[in-house]
Each structure stands twice: as structure tokens, then as C-alpha cells.
Motif scaffolding. Structure first.
Motif, short mmCIF file in Angstrom:
data_model
loop_
_atom_site.label_atom_id
_atom_site.label_comp_id
_atom_site.label_asym_id
_atom_site.label_seq_id
_atom_site.Cartn_x
_atom_site.Cartn_y
_atom_site.Cartn_z
N VAL A 12 41.15 34.76 36.33
CA VAL A 12 40.77 35.37 35.92
C VAL A 12 39.36 34.93 35.11
O VAL A 12 38.56 35.96 34.71
CB VAL A 12 42.32 35.92 34.50
CG1 VAL A 12 40.89 36.59 33.35
CG2 VAL A 12 43.01 35.69 34.93
N GLU A 13 38.78 33.86 35.09
CA GLU A 13 37.67 33.47 34.61
C GLU A 13 37.04 33.96 35.49
O GLU A 13 35.33 34.59 35.84
CB GLU A 13 37.84 32.06 34.06
CG GLU A 13 38.47 32.12 33.08
CD GLU A 13 38.65 30.46 32.17
OE1 GLU A 13 38.00 29.45 33.61
OE2 GLU A 13 39.30 30.22 31.12
N GLN A 14 36.95 33.68 36.24
CA GLN A 14 36.02 34.25 38.32
C GLN A 14 35.85 35.36 38.17
O GLN A 14 34.30 35.48 38.52
CB GLN A 14 36.54 33.48 39.60
CG GLN A 14 36.35 31.85 38.84
CD GLN A 14 37.42 30.87 40.24
OE1 GLN A 14 38.36 31.66 41.25
NE2 GLN A 14 36.62 29.82 40.54
N ALA A 15 36.85 36.11 38.36
CA ALA A 15 37.11 37.43 38.64
C ALA A 15 36.10 38.23 37.37
O ALA A 15 35.63 39.38 37.89
CB ALA A 15 38.04 38.07 38.94
N LEU A 16 35.90 38.16 36.01
CA LEU A 16 35.85 38.49 35.46
C LEU A 16 34.51 37.69 34.56
O LEU A 16 33.53 37.99 33.87
CB LEU A 16 36.82 38.43 33.89
CG LEU A 16 37.84 39.39 34.28
CD1 LEU A 16 38.72 39.35 32.80
CD2 LEU A 16 37.15 40.85 34.31
N ARG A 17 33.99 36.76 35.52
CA ARG A 17 33.04 35.90 35.30
C ARG A 17 32.66 35.77 33.98
O ARG A 17 31.61 35.80 33.10
CB ARG A 17 31.80 36.80 35.03
CG ARG A 17 31.59 36.27 37.20
CD ARG A 17 30.50 37.60 37.82
NE ARG A 17 30.93 37.90 38.95
CZ ARG A 17 30.22 38.14 40.10
NH1 ARG A 17 28.87 39.04 39.80
NH2 ARG A 17 30.17 38.22 41.42
N VAL A 18 33.54 35.11 33.51
CA VAL A 18 33.84 34.61 31.52
C VAL A 18 34.76 33.15 31.02
O VAL A 18 35.74 33.93 32.62
CB VAL A 18 33.77 35.58 30.33
CG1 VAL A 18 35.77 36.42 30.71
CG2 VAL A 18 33.74 35.40 29.61
N LYS A 19 34.80 32.62 30.22
CA LYS A 19 34.76 31.99 29.56
C LYS A 19 36.64 32.47 29.03
O LYS A 19 36.13 32.12 27.98
CB LYS A 19 34.09 30.60 29.51
CG LYS A 19 35.13 29.28 28.60
CD LYS A 19 35.43 28.26 29.97
CE LYS A 19 36.47 27.43 29.36
NZ LYS A 19 37.51 27.17 31.07
N LEU A 20 37.35 32.15 29.85
CA LEU A 20 38.93 32.46 27.95
C LEU A 20 38.06 31.39 26.94
O LEU A 20 38.75 30.52 27.22
CB LEU A 20 39.86 32.26 28.49
CG LEU A 20 40.15 34.05 30.47
CD1 LEU A 20 41.53 33.67 30.43
CD2 LEU A 20 40.33 35.32 29.05
N THR A 21 38.61 32.16 26.03
CA THR A 21 39.10 31.80 24.55
C THR A 21 40.35 30.76 24.81
O THR A 21 41.58 31.80 25.12
CB THR A 21 38.64 32.38 23.76
OG1 THR A 21 39.24 33.43 23.25
CG2 THR A 21 37.78 32.38 23.29
N PRO A 22 40.92 30.41 23.95
CA PRO A 22 42.36 29.69 23.91
C PRO A 22 43.20 30.65 23.25
O PRO A 22 44.15 31.40 23.66
CB PRO A 22 42.28 28.84 23.21
CG PRO A 22 41.06 28.10 22.68
CD PRO A 22 39.80 28.80 23.56
N ALA A 23 42.55 31.86 22.14
CA ALA A 23 43.24 32.95 21.58
C ALA A 23 43.43 34.23 22.97
O ALA A 23 43.99 34.81 22.84
CB ALA A 23 42.41 33.30 20.81
#
Length: 138
Positions: free
Chosen positions: A89-100
Motif C-alpha cells: 500500500v505504501e509503495q502504490a500510494l507513495r506514502v508512509k502509513l501512520t500507525p493510525a
């Protein structure tokens, strides 16, 4: 001689086969998207869209029309678990997921069915058919 260079070429009339349109209206185009977990292609409406918001968060886009970078997952628990387990998900959206964000997506994934309901019935029907054929052969 000069007239020969500019003379139009003989054009044959179109045959009846070429001028005929194929029967019926054109089928409606269905947009295709790929699930980032299982890599299977499916119709856009059959997948759940995740979108990266302007603030850098990740949300579930039920309408499929929110602005932002999107990624798609099947509405199956197994796809959500494998998509969230790694960094797909992080790679596809190019973002680091927050724990929340990760927690909210995992909770949504847990509310989904484990497998497609028609897969179990199709496998059961196939086994019943093969059992009936084997019984008939004996």
C-alpha cells in the motif's frame, strides 16, 4: 503527359461486406484495475479504492472519485491482509502509513468476508458433478 501525373486513380466502390456494420450496439466499456495484493485484474467497481489525501493520510474512497493518488484492493480479507502486511500500500500510494491509518485499514479489512461466496459453491458444484460422473461410470 502533364495531365497523366495528376489524374485521379481509379477507385473501386466499397463492397457490400465492407459497408455493412456489424450487428448491434457496441458493448459498454468497463474500466479495469489491478488489485495491489493479488495482482488480478478486475472491474473498477468490483474493487475498493484507497486514496492518498493532500494531507498525506490514506482513506477508503467509497465513491472512487476523490482527488489523489489511488490504489485498489479486492473486497476480500485475504487481499487486505497481504496488502497491509508488507509495504504494498505504501509503495502504490507513495506514502508512509501512520500507525493510525494502518489500524483503521486493518479494522476495515477484518470486516470483509474471508473469501468470495461463489468460490465455495462453484467448487462444491464441480465436486458433485465429478462424483455423479464417477458413479454413472461404475
Amino acid at each position: 503527359m502533364q495531365g497523366d501525373c495528376f489524374a485521379p486513380a481509379a477507385v473501386e466502390p466499397m463492397s457490400a461486406e465492407m459497408s455493412k456494420k456489424t450487428g448491434g450496439p457496441r458493448p459498454k466499456h468497463i474500466p479495469q484495475r489491478t488489485c495491489i495484493a493479488c495482482r488480478k485484474v478486475g472491474g473498477k467497481r468490483g474493487l475498493v479504492r484507497l486514496v492518498r489525501t493532500v494531507e498525506g493520510g490514506v482513506e477508503i474512497d467509497a465513491s472512487g472519485k476523490k482527488a489523489g493518488r489511488g490504489a485498489y484492493l479486492h473486497p476480500l480479507r485475504i487481499c487486505w491482509e497481504s496488502g497491509l502486511k508488507g509495504s504494498r500500500v505504501e509503495q502504490a500510494l507513495r506514502v508512509k502509513l501512520t500507525p493510525a491509518n494502518r489500524q483503521a485499514l486493518q479494522e476495515y479489512g477484518q470486516s470483509l468476508p474471508a473469501a468470495e461466496p461463489d468460490q465455495g459453491t462453484a467448487a462444491g458444484a464441480e465436486s458433485q458433478e465429478s462424483a455423479a460422473q464417477a458413479a454413472g461410470a461404475e
